[in-house]
Design a protein around this motif. Structure first.
Motif, PDB file in Angstrom:
ATOM      1  N   SER A   1      25.286  -2.387  -3.712  1.00  0.00           N
ATOM      2  CA  SER A   1      24.209  -1.385  -3.785  1.00  0.00           C
ATOM      3  C   SER A   1      22.924  -1.880  -3.127  1.00  0.00           C
ATOM      4  N   THR A   2      23.046  -2.825  -2.208  1.00  0.00           N
ATOM      5  CA  THR A   2      21.878  -3.343  -1.503  1.00  0.00           C
ATOM      6  C   THR A   2      21.876  -2.800  -0.075  1.00  0.00           C
ATOM      7  N   VAL A   3      20.736  -2.272   0.344  1.00  0.00           N
ATOM      8  CA  VAL A   3      20.611  -1.682   1.673  1.00  0.00           C
ATOM      9  C   VAL A   3      19.485  -2.403   2.418  1.00  0.00           C
ATOM     10  N   LEU A   4      19.813  -3.027   3.544  1.00  0.00           N
ATOM     11  CA  LEU A   4      18.807  -3.668   4.391  1.00  0.00           C
ATOM     12  C   LEU A   4      18.517  -2.765   5.580  1.00  0.00           C
ATOM     13  N   PHE A   5      17.235  -2.581   5.863  1.00  0.00           N
ATOM     14  CA  PHE A   5      16.866  -1.656   6.947  1.00  0.00           C
ATOM     15  C   PHE A   5      15.478  -1.999   7.455  1.00  0.00           C
ATOM     16  N   ARG A   6      15.148  -1.450   8.620  1.00  0.00           N
ATOM     17  CA  ARG A   6      13.803  -1.622   9.198  1.00  0.00           C
ATOM     18  C   ARG A   6      13.353  -0.305   9.792  1.00  0.00           C
ATOM     19  N   PRO A   7      12.081   0.033   9.624  1.00  0.00           N
ATOM     20  CA  PRO A   7      11.537   1.125  10.418  1.00  0.00           C
ATOM     21  C   PRO A   7      11.490   0.645  11.881  1.00  0.00           C
ATOM     22  N   THR A   8      11.638   1.560  12.821  1.00  0.00           N
ATOM     23  CA  THR A   8      11.570   1.162  14.233  1.00  0.00           C
ATOM     24  C   THR A   8      10.429   1.930  14.897  1.00  0.00           C
ATOM     25  N   PRO A   9       9.729   1.378  15.861  1.00  0.00           N
ATOM     26  CA  PRO A   9       9.770  -0.047  16.194  1.00  0.00           C
ATOM     27  C   PRO A   9       8.880  -0.819  15.236  1.00  0.00           C
ATOM     28  N   THR A  10       9.230  -2.085  15.022  1.00  0.00           N
ATOM     29  CA  THR A  10       8.394  -2.932  14.175  1.00  0.00           C
ATOM     30  C   THR A  10       8.717  -4.384  14.491  1.00  0.00           C
ATOM     31  N   ASP A  11       7.814  -5.294  14.116  1.00  0.00           N
ATOM     32  CA  ASP A  11       8.175  -6.708  14.183  1.00  0.00           C
ATOM     33  C   ASP A  11       8.125  -7.288  12.777  1.00  0.00           C
ATOM     34  N   ASP A  12       8.546  -8.538  12.630  1.00  0.00           N
ATOM     35  CA  ASP A  12       8.690  -9.118  11.292  1.00  0.00           C
ATOM     36  C   ASP A  12       7.365  -9.137  10.533  1.00  0.00           C
ATOM     37  N   ASP A  13       6.275  -9.442  11.249  1.00  0.00           N
ATOM     38  CA  ASP A  13       4.981  -9.512  10.564  1.00  0.00           C
ATOM     39  C   ASP A  13       4.551  -8.139  10.048  1.00  0.00           C
ATOM     40  N   GLN A  14       4.753  -7.124  10.899  1.00  0.00           N
ATOM     41  CA  GLN A  14       4.405  -5.757  10.478  1.00  0.00           C
ATOM     42  C   GLN A  14       5.237  -5.327   9.271  1.00  0.00           C
ATOM     43  N   LEU A  15       6.517  -5.743   9.307  1.00  0.00           N
ATOM     44  CA  LEU A  15       7.425  -5.365   8.231  1.00  0.00           C
ATOM     45  C   LEU A  15       6.983  -5.990   6.910  1.00  0.00           C
ATOM     46  N   ALA A  16       6.648  -7.279   6.966  1.00  0.00           N
ATOM     47  CA  ALA A  16       6.196  -7.974   5.759  1.00  0.00           C
ATOM     48  C   ALA A  16       4.901  -7.344   5.245  1.00  0.00           C
ATOM     49  N   ALA A  17       4.031  -6.957   6.190  1.00  0.00           N
ATOM     50  CA  ALA A  17       2.757  -6.345   5.799  1.00  0.00           C
ATOM     51  C   ALA A  17       2.995  -4.967   5.181  1.00  0.00           C
ATOM     52  N   LEU A  18       3.949  -4.226   5.737  1.00  0.00           N
ATOM     53  CA  LEU A  18       4.267  -2.906   5.190  1.00  0.00           C
ATOM     54  C   LEU A  18       4.730  -3.022   3.732  1.00  0.00           C
ATOM     55  N   ARG A  19       5.600  -4.021   3.492  1.00  0.00           N
ATOM     56  CA  ARG A  19       6.089  -4.223   2.123  1.00  0.00           C
ATOM     57  C   ARG A  19       4.921  -4.480   1.166  1.00  0.00           C
ATOM     58  N   ARG A  20       3.990  -5.312   1.609  1.00  0.00           N
ATOM     59  CA  ARG A  20       2.846  -5.619   0.738  1.00  0.00           C
ATOM     60  C   ARG A  20       1.946  -4.403   0.552  1.00  0.00           C
ATOM     61  N   THR A  21       1.785  -3.615   1.597  1.00  0.00           N
ATOM     62  CA  THR A  21       0.965  -2.401   1.474  1.00  0.00           C
ATOM     63  C   THR A  21       1.532  -1.477   0.405  1.00  0.00           C
ATOM     64  N   LEU A  22       2.866  -1.320   0.418  1.00  0.00           N
ATOM     65  CA  LEU A  22       3.498  -0.452  -0.579  1.00  0.00           C
ATOM     66  C   LEU A  22       3.269  -0.993  -1.984  1.00  0.00           C
ATOM     67  N   LEU A  23       3.348  -2.325  -2.117  1.00  0.00           N
ATOM     68  CA  LEU A  23       3.112  -2.947  -3.429  1.00  0.00           C
ATOM     69  C   LEU A  23       1.673  -2.722  -3.874  1.00  0.00           C
ATOM     70  N   LEU A  24       0.751  -2.890  -2.930  1.00  0.00           N
ATOM     71  CA  LEU A  24      -0.665  -2.827  -3.304  1.00  0.00           C
ATOM     72  C   LEU A  24      -1.103  -1.397  -3.598  1.00  0.00           C
ATOM     73  N   ASP A  25      -0.520  -0.431  -2.882  1.00  0.00           N
ATOM     74  CA  ASP A  25      -0.940   0.940  -3.213  1.00  0.00           C
ATOM     75  C   ASP A  25      -0.072   1.550  -4.322  1.00  0.00           C
ATOM     76  N   GLY A  26       0.895   0.775  -4.798  1.00  0.00           N
ATOM     77  CA  GLY A  26       1.666   1.221  -5.957  1.00  0.00           C
ATOM     78  C   GLY A  26       2.670   2.308  -5.649  1.00  0.00           C
ATOM     79  N   SER A  27       3.065   2.451  -4.374  1.00  0.00           N
ATOM     80  CA  SER A  27       3.939   3.575  -4.044  1.00  0.00           C
ATOM     81  C   SER A  27       5.416   3.235  -4.048  1.00  0.00           C
ATOM     82  N   ALA A  28       5.782   1.973  -3.793  1.00  0.00           N
ATOM     83  CA  ALA A  28       7.202   1.595  -3.829  1.00  0.00           C
ATOM     84  C   ALA A  28       7.315   0.080  -3.944  1.00  0.00           C
TER      85      ALA A  28
END
Ligand SMILES: *Cc1c(COP(=O)(O)O)cnc(C)c1O
Length: 479
Positions: free
Chosen positions: A398-425
């Motif tokens: 039940s684990t799904v790995l995915f990336r929005p495109t286009p993106t790089d690793d730094d943007q992806l890591a930042a996106l994850r933190r943004t979601l955490l900080l705004d409390g959305s996911a």
């Protein structure tokens, strides 16, 4: 609490005893009310604002943690439970899907209340007469689901970490301190850490570029390694939910005289589902098996197990402390519980598990497993069909790995933190094939197609997301 002058302050009531239930009832009402108001305040999968905001709110709500004069039961419960709930990452929210952090079933949480009220301790029979009997029945029953042997048994642990530690300890006691542990780089971090803890030679980590152990590589390592070996395989990797080739690895261990431990903390329970059990064929060939019912088992923490095909394999844990298991007491028929754990005082975690199994039955549990795996497949399909995402691979569990495109690793890591900080996911992260991916670990059987769509909408690399980082939730978080 205000009482007329001269009245002695009543002692706080106890949870057990004849008055326990009546004392608990109004307090539970307060707890349930605070769970509701706290969740309303949060309004999403986790609190908005990040660590500083949350810590400041906790500080403001609690003030003095040890006041000179107490505030009374109801106020304390209301304040603490509300604050904890408002600041919780709630795995019951479908968008809280980072880790193997399951939403507990209501029935299991309710059973756990009785465990807290009665407080049996599983280190001696005279502290847990029925609880020890429930645990013995449960552990034998669950072990028998995995081992078709007459004396299969299991120990209750605090989770996969403790189960892995015990597995390595038992292997060390069978083979001595020169035991080499072979595992994949896909193994849980607790495997090499247990080797370190137990004073074993450093564990050997074999590369797993495909995500699972390659039997050829293991064969080569087994040929190279002198002395006793324990191969630690994984059924359900923490990063990607992948399952090592259990049958071929068991064959190799057999050929080379190595022991096999399977860490099935995540995937083990698939064995209960007729639809998914073929994925974990071969579990029964392990000398020991780690299982975790606080993952695909929907238990409140903690609910781990270490299963073995024969209870005699647990003999090295035998231990004596006269006040708990004096020889004459044991000879007179009092069960000796001290060899069932390295812990002494121990909660009756078997109660909530046994209650859940009785309530749901085998088919009820299998249904939850099937729904959860189906939700992950649905998410993978949606991502795969969406031009804005790249799917790593169809999920095994039940684990799904995915990336929005286009993106790089730094943007992806930042996106994850943004979601955490705004409390959305709450999404996880994992590296696979040399790249970083977002990880959705679905463990909520209530997840609907709409929830999955909502996740995609939140993440879809459209101008709307970039243009509106400060929605009302983020705004509300500003103190
Ligand atoms: C979760 C997990 C563990 C650790 O279990 P805890 O319950 O967190 O101690 C061990 N191995 C695997 C494969 C896991 O997924």
């Amino acid at each position: 609490m205000t009482s007329p002058p001269g009245t002695p302050t009543p002692l706080p009531p106890l949870a057990g005893g004849p008055g326990g239930a009546d004392a608990l009832r109004p307090l539970i009402d307060t707890v349930l009310g605070a769970l509701r108001t706290g969740a309303e305040e949060r309004g999403g999968p986790l609190p908005a604002g990040g660590p500083e905001t949350v810590t400041a709110r906790v500080l403001a709500a609690l003030g003095d943690v040890l006041p000179t004069h107490g505030t009374g039961d109801h106020e304390a419960l209301r304040t603490l439970v509300h604050t904890l709930t408002a600041g919780a990452a709630d795995p019951a929210d479908p968008l809280c899907a980072a880790h193997l952090h399951c939403p507990p079933l209501a029935v299991a949480a309710a059973a756990d209340l009785a465990a807290s009220a009665l407080n049996p301790s599983l280190d001696s029979w005279d502290q847990a007469p029925a609880a020890s009997a429930v645990e013995a029945l449960l552990t034998r029953t669950l072990a028998a689901e995995f081992y078709d042997t007459p004396r299969a048994d299991a120990l209750v642990t605090t989770g996969g970490t403790e189960a892995n530690q015990l597995a390595l300890l038992l292997a060390r006691e069978r083979h001595g301190p020169r035991l080499t542990v072979l595992h994949g780089t896909n193994a849980h971090h607790s495997v090499p850490r247990s080797a370190w803890l137990l004073g074993l030679p450093p564990a050997i980590a074999l590369p797993t570029p495909t995500g699972t152990l390659d039997p050829d590589r293991v064969a080569e390592a087994l040929t190279r390694t002198t002395g006793p070996v324990l191969v630690a395989a994984t059924a359900g990797t923490t990063d990607a939910g992948l399952i090592d080739p259990l049958g071929p690895l068991a064959d190799l261990c057999h050929q080379h005289g190595a022991d096999l431990h399977i860490d099935a903390a995540y995937g083990g329970l698939l064995a209960l589902s007729p639809r998914h059990r073929t994925k974990v064929e071969g579990l029964s060939r392990a000398h020991s098996l780690t299982l975790d019912l606080h993952k695909l088992g929907w238990q409140p923490v903690a609910a781990g197990l270490l299963a073995v095909p024969d209870t005699a394999l647990l003999a090295p844990l035998a231990h004596q402390a006269d006040y708990l298991n004096a020889t004459d007491d044991t000879e007179a028929g009092l069960p000796d519980l001290l060899g069932r754990s390295l812990r002494t005082t121990r909660r009756p975690d078997a109660l909530k598990i046994a209650t859940t199994l009785r309530s749901l039955g085998r088919d009820g549990l299998a249904h939850l497993i099937d729904l959860t795996c189906a939700a992950a497949h649905r998410l993978a399909e949606l991502l795969d069909a969406h031009p804005g995402f790249e799917l790593h691979a169809p999920p095994t569990i039940s684990t799904v790995l995915f990336r929005p495109t286009p993106t790089d690793d730094d943007q992806l890591a930042a996106l994850r933190r943004t979601l955490l900080l705004d409390g959305s996911a709450v999404l996880g992260r994992a590296t696979a094939g040399g790249r970083l991916w977002l990880k959705a670990t679905l463990l909520n059987p209530h997840t609907t197609q709409r929830d999955l769509q909502a996740l995609l909408t939140l993440l879809a690399p459209t101008p709307s997301r970039k243009a509106a980082p400060t929605d009302d939730r983020a705004a509300r978080s500003t103190p």
